[in-house]
Write a protein that holds these residues in place. Structure first.
Motif, short mmCIF file in Angstrom:
data_model
loop_
_atom_site.label_atom_id
_atom_site.label_comp_id
_atom_site.label_asym_id
_atom_site.label_seq_id
_atom_site.Cartn_x
_atom_site.Cartn_y
_atom_site.Cartn_z
N GLU A 3 -30.41 17.92 11.02
CA GLU A 3 -31.62 18.20 11.78
C GLU A 3 -31.49 19.59 12.39
O GLU A 3 -30.50 19.88 13.07
CB GLU A 3 -31.84 17.18 12.88
CG GLU A 3 -32.12 15.79 12.36
CD GLU A 3 -32.27 14.81 13.49
OE1 GLU A 3 -33.38 14.70 14.06
OE2 GLU A 3 -31.26 14.16 13.81
N GLN A 15 -38.79 21.03 14.70
CA GLN A 15 -37.69 20.27 14.10
C GLN A 15 -37.87 20.25 12.59
O GLN A 15 -38.97 20.09 12.08
CB GLN A 15 -37.68 18.84 14.64
CG GLN A 15 -36.59 17.99 14.03
CD GLN A 15 -36.65 16.54 14.50
OE1 GLN A 15 -37.70 16.07 14.92
NE2 GLN A 15 -35.54 15.85 14.40
N LYS A 17 -35.95 18.40 9.18
CA LYS A 17 -34.96 17.44 8.71
C LYS A 17 -34.60 17.76 7.27
O LYS A 17 -35.47 17.88 6.42
CB LYS A 17 -35.49 16.01 8.81
CG LYS A 17 -35.66 15.55 10.23
CD LYS A 17 -36.10 14.11 10.31
CE LYS A 17 -36.26 13.70 11.76
NZ LYS A 17 -36.57 12.29 11.90
#
Length: 69
Positions: A3, A15, A17
């Motif tokens: 992450e 963010q 991922k």
């Protein structure tokens, strides 16, 4: 899973991922770019962080100590 927490062009924290890339590979891929990394977690462990992240972490630790003591 990796992450990545980073600042976008509007200086907002975002963010990302990544399922097929580790933290070291990601950092290598962003060298020389304007990508501003706040911190990178790999399987829940901090693998890379900025000075800003370290400051936030220190402030949180101090606050918790003040609450507990």
């Amino acid at each position: 899973m990796t992450e990545v927490f980073y600042y976008n062009t509007f200086n907002q924290l975002q963010q990302l991922k990544l399922h097929n890339m580790d933290a070291a590979a990601f950092v290598d891929s962003t060298k020389g770019s304007a990508f501003k990394i706040f911190c990178i977690l790999e399987n829940g462990l901090i693998k890379n962080s900025s000075p800003e992240f370290s400051n936030v972490e220190a402030e949180l630790s101090d606050s918790l100590l003040n609450i507990l003591c």
